[in-house]
Design an enzyme around this catalytic site. Structure first.
Site, PDB file in Angstrom:
ATOM      1  CG  PHE A 108      -9.513   0.229   5.362  1.00 24.47           C
ATOM      2  CD1 PHE A 108      -8.690   1.299   5.625  1.00 24.47           C
ATOM      3  CD2 PHE A 108      -9.793  -0.081   4.034  1.00 24.47           C
ATOM      4  CE1 PHE A 108      -8.152   2.058   4.602  1.00 24.47           C
ATOM      5  CE2 PHE A 108      -9.262   0.675   2.994  1.00 24.47           C
ATOM      6  CZ  PHE A 108      -8.431   1.743   3.291  1.00 24.47           C
ATOM      7  CG  ASP A 109      -4.986  -1.734   2.346  1.00 20.88           C
ATOM      8  OD1 ASP A 109      -5.633  -2.383   1.505  1.00 20.88           O
ATOM      9  OD2 ASP A 109      -3.887  -1.192   2.109  1.00 20.88           O
ATOM     10  CE  LYS A 129      -5.028  -0.693  -1.703  1.00 18.24           C
ATOM     11  NZ  LYS A 129      -3.795  -0.335  -0.960  1.00 18.24           N
ATOM     12  CB  SER A 172      -1.569  -2.195   4.259  1.00 16.06           C
ATOM     13  OG  SER A 172      -2.256  -0.966   4.400  1.00 16.06           O
ATOM     14  CB  THR A 230       1.845   1.500   3.723  1.00 19.49           C
ATOM     15  OG1 THR A 230       0.527   1.220   4.180  1.00 19.49           O
ATOM     16  CG2 THR A 230       2.723   0.269   3.873  1.00 19.49           C
ATOM     17  CG  ASN A 249      -3.989   2.644   5.694  1.00 17.50           C
ATOM     18  OD1 ASN A 249      -4.006   3.617   6.437  1.00 17.50           O
ATOM     19  ND2 ASN A 249      -3.321   2.645   4.547  1.00 17.50           N
ATOM     20  CB  SER A 300      -1.653   2.827  -4.325  1.00 18.93           C
ATOM     21  OG  SER A 300      -2.099   4.090  -3.912  1.00 18.93           O
ATOM     22  CG  ASN A 301      -7.575   3.520  -2.370  1.00 17.30           C
ATOM     23  OD1 ASN A 301      -8.076   2.578  -2.983  1.00 17.30           O
ATOM     24  ND2 ASN A 301      -7.876   3.796  -1.109  1.00 17.30           N
ATOM     25  CG  ASP A 314      -1.582   1.290   1.480  1.00 17.47           C
ATOM     26  OD1 ASP A 314      -2.337   1.702   0.578  1.00 17.47           O
ATOM     27  OD2 ASP A 314      -1.370   1.929   2.534  1.00 17.47           O
ATOM     28  NE  ARG A 338      -5.079   8.055   5.164  1.00 20.07           N
ATOM     29  CZ  ARG A 338      -4.937   7.268   4.115  1.00 20.07           C
ATOM     30  NH1 ARG A 338      -5.217   7.714   2.895  1.00 20.07           N
ATOM     31  NH2 ARG A 338      -4.507   6.040   4.244  1.00 20.07           N
TER      32      ARG A 338
END
Lengths: 225, 225
Positions: free
Chosen positions: B179-180, B151, B175, B15, B177, B118-119, B11, B42
């Site tokens: 949730f990721d 994601k 990652s 990250t 994050n 990545s997003n 990520d 964010r």
């Protein structure tokens, strides 16, 4: 707003019912922490509806509400056990209607069909409506459980017009939640935002996501329907 | 963790790169508000990736980052204009890598293929990687833009194993994050959580969503790969 409305579909949590009714029981169990628990619990509950939907791993709203509660208690470093979780979750079956709601619904139901379109599981909605003595108010109580996705997935909003067998632009969708307002408007409902707490609209500036009408209390809608 | 890893997919935001690098510029423009702006920005940025994906109304990460910034400045009742928005958005092309990242990536790239998943939009990722002098580090820089969802949509994670032409259980996804981490694990990657700030794991207790390994710095991964 186009006044040719055949039915109104209401969001339940935060719109008809006060999700922060749980504060009292939270305070009883965790003095001086009630408000903090309640707000984190609600935020995480919504976040989990979005994440679960995106992962394609639906769990019904009761399960999500439990996960979000456990997350919140851990986050605030509070002790908990199964009895506490059960006791707090049960509050969700007895949420109080916002003050103006019963009277406003009585006035509206003489004019158009009323429905609920909610993230809640069928059992949760059934119990909450019954406990609030609103059994005879709604023509339909519609749960996202039929599509196994949560708002603002378009298929959820579509379920409302399908169940009521009405074109979406002949229905008014009423919510207090900004993301729900955006979703319902993007779907194509006429949309009314009950903005009781002076919340901020979402920023989706490339989309037609703004409500048709903004009110502060459901009583205001009775005057214009 | 199964050590038979052929590639690592990272990520990017949070990250490899510190999303809160923007605080300095925020402080310059809005003294004493930098941290508050950065955190709200964010949070809202992520929320909008979820809401947009669910509505089926993809906007790329640059547009979402702009929407989230405008939301945040309005929310904090700060004055803004187009120049300010442009100046703050441009910070996203110059995010600083977390301190240990450059050295750890150099060590890892001699052992396995490295990729970004990545997003971020392709342009954002390209500029950020170039500005961080990491052009020769990654075999693939993969953007969700190809699937027009964010994601933790499963199709995003699938894109990683497709692009690298590897079975998902032969890849490690890294990652910071929570949730990721959950999304990548549910998809079927081996998963490593860099938990620099002692964050809390998500509560998806009916799913296999826990990371295979938790580290505090990417340097720790060099030792075990």
């Amino acid at each position: 707003m186009n006044m040719n409305i055949k039915a109104i579909a209401f969001d339940a949590y935060g719109t008809l019912f006060d999700v922060h009714s749980v504060i009292e029981k939270c305070e009883e169990l965790y003095p001086n922490k009630g408000e903090e628990i309640s707000h984190l619990w609600r935020d995480k509950q919504l976040e989990y509806t979005w994440l679960r939907s995106l992962m394609g791993k639906y769990r019904n709203f009761w399960g999500i509400t439990e996960d979000a509660l456990i997350y919140s208690l851990k986050h605030l470093e509070l002790d908990w056990n199964d009895d506490i979780i059960t006791s707090l979750l049960n509050e969700y079956l007895h949420l109080q209607a916002h003050a103006e709601i019963p009277e406003a619904l009585e006035a509206l139901k003489d004019k158009v069909k009323l429905a609920i379109l909610s993230n809640g599981s069928p059992n949760m909605l059934h119990d909450m409506v019954r406990n609030a003595n609103m059994d005879d108010v709604f023509t339909e109580v519609i749960s996202v459980d039929e599509v196994k996705m949560f708002k603002p997935y378009m298929g959820v909003y579509q379920l409302g017009s399908e169940k009521l067998n009405l074109p979406k632009d002949k229905m008014l969708f009423v919510s207090s939640n900004p993301f729900d307002i955006a979703g319902a408007k993007v779907y194509g409902y006429q949309v009314c935002w009950i903005n009781r707490f002076n919340l901020q609209a979402e920023e989706f500036n490339d989309l037609d996501s703004k409500p048709d009408v903004i009110i502060q209390s459901l009583v205001d809608l009775v005057k214009i329907i």
